[in-house]
Design a protein around this motif. Structure first.
Motif, PDB file in Angstrom:
ATOM      1  N   VAL A   1       0.738  -1.188   0.147  1.00  0.00           N
ATOM      2  CA  VAL A   1       0.146  -0.075   0.186  1.00  0.00           C
ATOM      3  C   VAL A   1       0.687   1.170   0.155  1.00  0.00           C
ATOM      4  N   ALA A   2       2.041   1.312   0.900  1.00  0.00           N
ATOM      5  CA  ALA A   2       2.695   2.340   1.057  1.00  0.00           C
ATOM      6  C   ALA A   2       4.074   1.975   1.636  1.00  0.00           C
ATOM      7  N   THR A   3       4.754   2.919   1.684  1.00  0.00           N
ATOM      8  CA  THR A   3       6.194   2.777   2.390  1.00  0.00           C
ATOM      9  C   THR A   3       6.365   4.220   3.305  1.00  0.00           C
TER      10      THR A   3
ATOM     11  N   ASP B   1       9.670   6.272   4.860  1.00  0.00           N
ATOM     12  CA  ASP B   1      10.963   6.065   4.798  1.00  0.00           C
ATOM     13  C   ASP B   1      11.832   6.662   6.014  1.00  0.00           C
ATOM     14  N   ALA B   2      13.003   6.619   6.328  1.00  0.00           N
ATOM     15  CA  ALA B   2      13.752   6.873   7.338  1.00  0.00           C
ATOM     16  C   ALA B   2      13.375   8.328   7.763  1.00  0.00           C
ATOM     17  N   GLN B   3      12.878   9.187   6.743  1.00  0.00           N
ATOM     18  CA  GLN B   3      12.647  10.620   7.063  1.00  0.00           C
ATOM     19  C   GLN B   3      11.105  10.758   7.585  1.00  0.00           C
ATOM     20  N   GLN B   4      10.695   9.776   7.547  1.00  0.00           N
ATOM     21  CA  GLN B   4       9.177   9.523   7.894  1.00  0.00           C
ATOM     22  C   GLN B   4       8.261  10.075   6.934  1.00  0.00           C
ATOM     23  N   ALA B   5       8.570   9.993   5.739  1.00  0.00           N
ATOM     24  CA  ALA B   5       7.994  10.487   4.580  1.00  0.00           C
ATOM     25  C   ALA B   5       6.999   9.339   3.787  1.00  0.00           C
ATOM     26  N   TYR B   6       5.715   9.737   3.665  1.00  0.00           N
ATOM     27  CA  TYR B   6       4.876   8.677   3.060  1.00  0.00           C
ATOM     28  C   TYR B   6       4.888   8.595   1.690  1.00  0.00           C
ATOM     29  N   THR B   7       4.994   7.473   1.169  1.00  0.00           N
ATOM     30  CA  THR B   7       5.127   7.143  -0.398  1.00  0.00           C
ATOM     31  C   THR B   7       3.929   6.070  -0.716  1.00  0.00           C
ATOM     32  N   PRO B   8       2.943   6.361  -1.806  1.00  0.00           N
ATOM     33  CA  PRO B   8       2.002   5.353  -2.166  1.00  0.00           C
ATOM     34  C   PRO B   8       2.755   4.084  -2.755  1.00  0.00           C
TER      35      PRO B   8
ATOM     36  N   MET C   1       3.627  -3.942   8.323  1.00  0.00           N
ATOM     37  CA  MET C   1       2.555  -4.323   9.192  1.00  0.00           C
ATOM     38  C   MET C   1       1.526  -4.041   7.948  1.00  0.00           C
ATOM     39  N   GLY C   2       0.154  -4.376   8.624  1.00  0.00           N
ATOM     40  CA  GLY C   2      -1.013  -4.156   7.557  1.00  0.00           C
ATOM     41  C   GLY C   2      -1.549  -2.572   8.010  1.00  0.00           C
ATOM     42  N   ARG C   3      -2.589  -2.337   7.060  1.00  0.00           N
ATOM     43  CA  ARG C   3      -2.760  -0.935   6.865  1.00  0.00           C
ATOM     44  C   ARG C   3      -3.643  -0.613   8.367  1.00  0.00           C
ATOM     45  N   SER C   4      -4.473  -1.437   8.749  1.00  0.00           N
ATOM     46  CA  SER C   4      -5.118  -0.982  10.007  1.00  0.00           C
ATOM     47  C   SER C   4      -4.144  -0.875  11.367  1.00  0.00           C
ATOM     48  N   ASP C   5      -3.023  -1.555  11.327  1.00  0.00           N
ATOM     49  CA  ASP C   5      -2.201  -1.478  12.214  1.00  0.00           C
ATOM     50  C   ASP C   5      -1.417  -0.303  12.298  1.00  0.00           C
ATOM     51  N   PHE C   6      -0.922  -0.072  10.880  1.00  0.00           N
ATOM     52  CA  PHE C   6      -0.502   1.366  10.605  1.00  0.00           C
ATOM     53  C   PHE C   6      -1.174   2.485  11.229  1.00  0.00           C
ATOM     54  N   GLN C   7      -2.549   2.596  10.817  1.00  0.00           N
ATOM     55  CA  GLN C   7      -3.317   3.657  11.105  1.00  0.00           C
ATOM     56  C   GLN C   7      -3.552   3.620  12.580  1.00  0.00           C
ATOM     57  N   ARG C   8      -3.501   2.463  13.453  1.00  0.00           N
ATOM     58  CA  ARG C   8      -3.336   2.683  14.875  1.00  0.00           C
ATOM     59  C   ARG C   8      -2.222   3.016  15.558  1.00  0.00           C
ATOM     60  N   ASN C   9      -0.993   2.870  14.715  1.00  0.00           N
ATOM     61  CA  ASN C   9       0.438   3.144  15.300  1.00  0.00           C
ATOM     62  C   ASN C   9       0.902   4.382  14.910  1.00  0.00           C
ATOM     63  N   TYR C  10       0.337   4.768  13.589  1.00  0.00           N
ATOM     64  CA  TYR C  10       1.299   6.084  13.362  1.00  0.00           C
ATOM     65  C   TYR C  10      -0.048   7.277  13.141  1.00  0.00           C
TER      66      TYR C  10
END
Length: 612
Positions: free
Chosen positions: A137-139, A141-148, A179-188
């Motif tokens: 779905v996305a990554t 990176d180490a700069q915390q930048a989101y990329t689809p 991790m999966g998308r729902s865990d990502f949404q919960r954690n970040y």
């Protein structure tokens, strides 16, 4: 790496879940484990309440290799600040070389586990490899930048059994976490950090222009300190070429500082290292302003920021009012009026804070109907407007403060049809005007300095398709474009770079990236925040929807606007206190006050816009 997955194992490890609201600690399996019956894999870890803290559990004695992998993946979705528990699932050598902060890979449903076949014998009993698989779905990176991202994910994890203890441990694994998308949404959580446009041009008041740089931080792992560290480390790679930071190179938090929190006066004190020791008051004020803009985006209750030197001395502080006097930021600038074209194609306006539906013609030629208009844009200072004529052929600029003459067109298209001519124009805070010519024989994006300068052809080496719509960000360093190719319309965001060569200004839009991955049709869009857009469109096989998107392609938290059918045009302000406005095929101009339903403004109207 994390939960949210479909695995082959039938047992799952447990992890502690602490409920901050009641102080109780209970055991739960993957936060979605049934209370009784067989333990089974689950597709997804459900979204947790923000008061719930999830702590990882260490490996159990004599755990199977599958349980070790499952437990490790679960530990990655916990609120363990430094992943100390996750490292307990690794060999000592692997724990030293693994860098979880290097990348977060987000999958649709989390990684599924598959055991690689191994030949029988000693190697088969003391060594085993698992393959982690899923849909990307996305990554982050180490700069915390989101990329689809899209496509398949496939990585291996290797385990060995210790000859002395007989315990399985992971000795080879991918860097980062998955991790999966729902865990990502919960954690970040997505947060904007702020820098200043590096171009010497300033905003409408002469102040430096603040530019939002969205990043993702772990939402329950000291997010304030994380965000401050991210701001001090500098802008993301994508935005870096067009912004500057007032923090001297090498500035960081004082060694050992963590757990930054506001005091009982809602003031946050930030201790800095020696690199920030020798700065003047102006530069210090800009640094504090960057911090306050950034932190209020995460914690709105922060009223002021104070900077402290490495020896504990007070350096400077800024309040919200002082910060807004130091730098220009679009989301703090409430527009005076909403503008649109009436049934006679004249430009009219109505107060943004008004409750009535009456609109009056603007002063000047556009309000007098000297030229019938098709689309308009109003400058950020609301003193000037640009309008495209009804046939889409000509662009005019007119004052909104006088009844002067219209003058000559500043740009003319030679496209054969209306749809092959000029797009709606757009202004940035510098006072520069942007518009695209859709003429198939000579498609081109143009920029006119201060709205009256000679049109500058903008270089776009990566553009693949034809521009259908243009909205430049208020900061003037980002631009949103609807681009059509092969019958599909995509929303792309590009970085605006300005250079001078032989006293001639050159403008380029570089590193175009999708803000709506998966969309097949984008009907309308508008900036709706410092790093957010509102978009009308549909995905393949879907129906038309209105939703918010971030410039990095992520979906912001919160609800979408109330449903509205047949949306043809949409307008929003960066200030989210101002109602969303749209033109509906059936109802004409309508608006959406916060927390309310769509309300009719006028049946016979078109081209609604806020300044910008």
């Amino acid at each position: 790496m994390g939960a949210d997955r479909e695995g082959s194992a039938r047992r799952r490890p447990v992890r502690a879940v602490a409920y901050a609201a009641c102080g109780a600690v209970v055991l739960a399996g993957c936060a979605s484990m049934p209370d009784s019956g067989d333990l089974r894999d689950v597709e997804s870890t459900p979204r947790q309440d923000t008061q719930v803290r999830v702590f990882a559990m260490p490996p159990q004695q004599d755990a199977s290799s599958t349980e070790i992998v499952q437990g490790f993946l679960e530990a990655l979705t916990s609120d363990d600040p430094n992943y100390d528990t996750a490292r307990k699932y690794l060999t000592k050598a692997a724990a030293k070389t693994w860098r979880p902060e290097s990348q977060a890979m987000v999958l649709a449903n989390g990684p599924s586990l598959q055991t690689d076949p191994r030949p029988a014998g000693r190697e088969g009993t003391n060594s085993i490899t698992y393959t982690l698989q899923g849909s990307r779905v996305a990554t982050v990176d180490a700069q915390q930048a989101y990329t689809p991202a899209d496509g398949s994910y496939r990585r291996t994890v290797h385990l060995t059994r210790d000859a002395k203890s007989g315990q399985w441990r992971i000795d080879s694994l991918p860097q980062g976490v998955v991790m999966g998308r729902s865990d990502f949404q919960r954690n970040y959580t997505s947060v904007d950090k702020y820098y200043f446009a590096s171009d010497t041009s300033a905003g409408e008041t002469g102040q430096p222009v603040a530019v939002a740089d969205p990043v993702f931080v772990r939402s329950r792992v000291d997010p304030t300190t994380q965000l401050v560290r991210s701001l001090l480390s500098g802008p993301t790679t994508w935005l870096g070429p067009v912004v500057r930071s007032s923090f001297p190179t090498g500035t960081a938090l004082k060694k050992g500082v963590s757990g930054l929190t506001p005091d009982d006066q809602n003031r946050l004190t930030v201790p800095l290292n020696v690199k920030a020791s020798r700065i003047g008051s102006v530069k210090c004020g800009e640094m504090a302003t960057q911090l306050l803009f950034t932190l209020r985006n995460l914690t709105p209750t922060v009223d002021s920021v104070a900077l402290q030197s490495v020896n504990g001395a007070h350096m400077c502080d800024v309040s919200e009012e002082q910060a807004e006097a130091t730098a220009w930021r679009a989301s703090t600038k409430r527009p005076d009026y909403l503008y649109f074209l009436d049934g006679k194609h004249r430009l009219v306006r109505m107060a943004t804070g008004g409750t009535g539906t009456g609109a009056v013609a603007v002063p000047g030629p556009f309000g007098a109907g000297t030229k019938l208009l098709r689309s308009v844009a109003v400058a950020r200072d609301e003193r000037t407007a640009a309008g495209v004529t009804g046939d889409g052929r000509s662009l005019y600029v007119s004052s909104l403060t006088s009844d002067g003459s219209l003058g000559d067109a500043v740009l003319t298209s030679h496209g054969a049809t209306e749809d092959d001519r000029l797009t709606a124009p757009s202004w940035d805070a510098r006072g520069d005007l942007w518009v695209a010519d859709r003429d198939p024989a000579k498609p081109q994006l143009y920029m006119m300095a201060q709205g009256v300068g000679q049109p500058v052809a903008v270089q776009m080496p990566e553009l693949d398709g034809r521009i259908k719509d243009v909205r430049v960000a208020a900061d003037g360093v980002r631009i949103a474009l609807v681009v059509e190719k092969d019958g599909k319309q995509s929303l792309l965001v590009g970085r605006v770079e300005r250079t001078k060569s032989d006293d001639q200004q050159e403008v380029s839009v570089l590193e175009l990236r999708s803000a709506t991955p998966g969309s097949e049709e984008v009907t309308a869009m508008s900036w709706a925040g410092d790093s957010r857009l509102v978009v009308v469109g549909r995905e393949q096989g879907g129906v038309q929807q209105t939703r918010y998107v971030q410039v990095d392609g992520s979906t912001p938290a919160g609800s979408a606007p109330a449903a509205l059918t047949g949306v043809l045009e949409i307008a929003a302000s960066e200030d989210d206190r101002v109602p969303l406005v749209a033109r509906s095929k059936d109802d004409g101009i309508v608006r959406l006050p916060s927390g309310d339903q769509w309300q009719k403004v006028v049946k016979d109207g078109s081209a609604p816009v806020y300044p910008g």
